[in-house]
Design a protein around this motif. Sequence first.
Motif, short mmCIF file in Angstrom:
data_model
loop_
_atom_site.label_atom_id
_atom_site.label_comp_id
_atom_site.label_asym_id
_atom_site.label_seq_id
_atom_site.Cartn_x
_atom_site.Cartn_y
_atom_site.Cartn_z
N ASN A 50 0.80 -1.22 0.00
CA ASN A 50 0.00 0.00 0.00
C ASN A 50 0.84 1.28 0.00
O ASN A 50 0.28 2.37 -0.11
CB ASN A 50 -0.95 0.02 1.20
CG ASN A 50 -2.22 -0.76 0.91
OD1 ASN A 50 -2.56 -0.97 -0.25
ND2 ASN A 50 -2.92 -1.19 1.95
N TYR A 51 2.13 1.16 0.16
CA TYR A 51 3.00 2.34 0.07
C TYR A 51 4.07 2.13 -0.99
O TYR A 51 5.23 2.50 -0.80
CB TYR A 51 3.67 2.62 1.42
CG TYR A 51 2.79 3.31 2.42
CD1 TYR A 51 1.91 4.31 2.04
CD2 TYR A 51 2.85 2.99 3.77
CE1 TYR A 51 1.10 4.94 2.96
CE2 TYR A 51 2.04 3.63 4.70
CZ TYR A 51 1.17 4.59 4.28
OH TYR A 51 0.36 5.21 5.19
N THR A 52 3.69 1.50 -2.08
CA THR A 52 4.66 1.15 -3.11
C THR A 52 4.24 1.78 -4.43
O THR A 52 3.06 1.80 -4.76
CB THR A 52 4.71 -0.40 -3.23
OG1 THR A 52 5.17 -0.91 -1.98
CG2 THR A 52 5.65 -0.85 -4.33
N GLN A 53 5.20 2.30 -5.17
CA GLN A 53 4.92 2.80 -6.51
C GLN A 53 4.94 1.61 -7.47
O GLN A 53 5.68 0.64 -7.25
CB GLN A 53 5.97 3.84 -6.91
CG GLN A 53 5.91 5.09 -6.06
CD GLN A 53 4.61 5.88 -6.22
OE1 GLN A 53 4.03 5.94 -7.31
NE2 GLN A 53 4.14 6.48 -5.13
N ARG A 54 4.16 1.68 -8.52
CA ARG A 54 4.04 0.52 -9.41
C ARG A 54 5.20 0.46 -10.41
O ARG A 54 5.60 1.46 -10.98
CB ARG A 54 2.72 0.56 -10.17
CG ARG A 54 2.53 -0.73 -10.95
CD ARG A 54 1.11 -1.04 -11.21
NE ARG A 54 0.38 0.07 -11.81
CZ ARG A 54 -0.82 -0.06 -12.32
NH1 ARG A 54 -1.43 -1.21 -12.27
NH2 ARG A 54 -1.43 0.96 -12.84
N SER A 55 5.69 -0.76 -10.60
CA SER A 55 6.65 -1.00 -11.67
C SER A 55 6.35 -2.41 -12.17
O SER A 55 5.53 -3.12 -11.58
CB SER A 55 8.09 -0.93 -11.15
OG SER A 55 8.34 -2.09 -10.38
N GLY A 56 7.02 -2.83 -13.22
CA GLY A 56 6.77 -4.17 -13.76
C GLY A 56 7.02 -5.26 -12.73
O GLY A 56 6.42 -6.32 -12.78
N ARG A 57 7.90 -4.99 -11.77
CA ARG A 57 8.29 -6.02 -10.82
C ARG A 57 7.78 -5.74 -9.41
O ARG A 57 8.17 -6.40 -8.45
CB ARG A 57 9.83 -6.11 -10.75
CG ARG A 57 10.46 -6.77 -11.98
CD ARG A 57 11.93 -7.10 -11.74
NE ARG A 57 12.22 -7.67 -10.42
CZ ARG A 57 11.93 -8.92 -10.05
NH1 ARG A 57 11.35 -9.72 -10.89
NH2 ARG A 57 12.24 -9.34 -8.84
#
Length: 460
Positions: A408-415
Amino acid sequence: MSRPVEEALRAALWPGDPGYDEARRVWNGMIDRRPAVIARCSDAADVAAAVRYATAAGLAVTVRGGGHNVAGLALADDALLIDLSPMRSVEVDPVRRLAVAGGGALLADLDGATTPHGLACPVGVVSETGLGGLALGGGYGWLARKWGLTCDHLTAAEVVLADGSTVRVSEDDRPELLWGLRGGGGNFGVVTEFTLRLRPVDEVWVRSAVYPVEQAGDALRAYRDAMPSQPDDLQLVGAFKRAPAADWIPARLHGQPVLAFTTVWLGAEGGPQAAAELFADCPPAGSFERVMPFAELQAMGDGSEPAGRRYYTTSGYLADLPADAVDVLVRYAVDGLTRYSTIDLGYFRGAVARVDDDATAFPSRDASFICSASAAWDDPAGDEHGRGWAGGLLRDLGPWRSEGSYVNYTQRSGRSAAEVYGAHRYARLAALKAEVDPANMFRGNHNIAPRPLASEGRLR
Ligand SMILES: Cc1cc2nc3c(=O)[nH]c(=O)nc-3n(C[C@H](O)[C@H](O)[C@H](O)COP(=O)(O)OP(=O)(O)OC[C@H]3O[C@@H](n4cnc5c(N)ncnc54)[C@H](O)[C@@H]3O)c2cc1C
């Protein structure tokens, strides 16, 4: 109950409709995405019909609970947005200590219904946050050390799956899906109803204290050394921020970067002694104590991060806080902490760590500290600085970070999902995803790609 698609979309908003722009607004002002259509859903039948419409029209789907996701995951360009904001009702059974909340309920809705009974579900600390995203990703707040995470209190759910069917999920019925809902981050369907276990709550003792940055190192070391032996009744979080002009804070610190600690004591008595002992060798420059109803504590953070500002939040777990890590935190507080930005530091353990690692999809239960950098600003010209400052802090804390991060405190990336969950847990989540959402309809999240576990066959 099956509802014709046209009926489910009776309250839909299309680009150009009055209300469309308001309905696509989320908490983070950086997010400016234009869904193909916004299906405002009032019940599970509406959601199911919207899912079937999306399948027929070949549209990707996103889901909006409270719209507070830090990465703006509720919205995608050209997708069908299932907007659960009409579904905010909460019913409480005080005898069985259970609450049933709609998929679009906010924490304020839940607390508002439970606290008059002297009960609460452990949730987050800002009552405008959506229960949906928070619970499906984990959910920690003032009660976490004593009672655990929000997802640990999810006992049952009503879920609309990718094939348009509506299922009831509990420990006895589709337990693997319940496992995935407890921390898997909204990957498996639209939760239209959350059944949550409640805990008794009473008045709480709260103390706010500030340290000038020059003393922050000593205060953080005292915090680090004291927390492992503290009782679960004590919750203590630190935040670097610019000091507000409060009368209990010395005027020389107003507007300056400070380390602020908030101590919450949930026990009947003993809070003042516990807090005094903790910082006996390191008294703060100013402090303020009061006793308040639990409901007031839950609203204490409201307004601290108002909707509409531009935000970039990222976080990581720290196994320990050695002197070099403390130096990094202080350096970022002195250099680059803008008017609205914060660095938050919390200590878990307690009830969070007592839940079996395999019992839920939530990872990293053995983490000690969670550190979040939340950059906030108004002017788009500040975008580069905001991202660079928050991202740089977590990068520079790299040597002390433990595995995983809080979804919930993470930015989205492919991994990002693989990094959040780690290989073993990710494989189990992927197998569940292959069962319930093989075409990856629900991918507006930290996405788990559908891939069965070769050796284990079908999951329950
Ligand atoms: C000001 C602020 C304070 C916060 N404080 C805390 C805190 O104290 N503790 C904590 O743990 N976290 C906290 N968070 C983080 C918060 O848990 C996440 O941002 C969470 O994603 C918000 O959920 P939401 O429903 O509002 O978000 P949304 O943006 O609506 O959704 C987030 C994700 O969840 C999915 N989702 C939402 N509802 C459903 C549903 N019913 N069914 C299926 N999928 C769904 C969405 O598709 C999306 O992928 C805070 C965030 C903010 C902005």
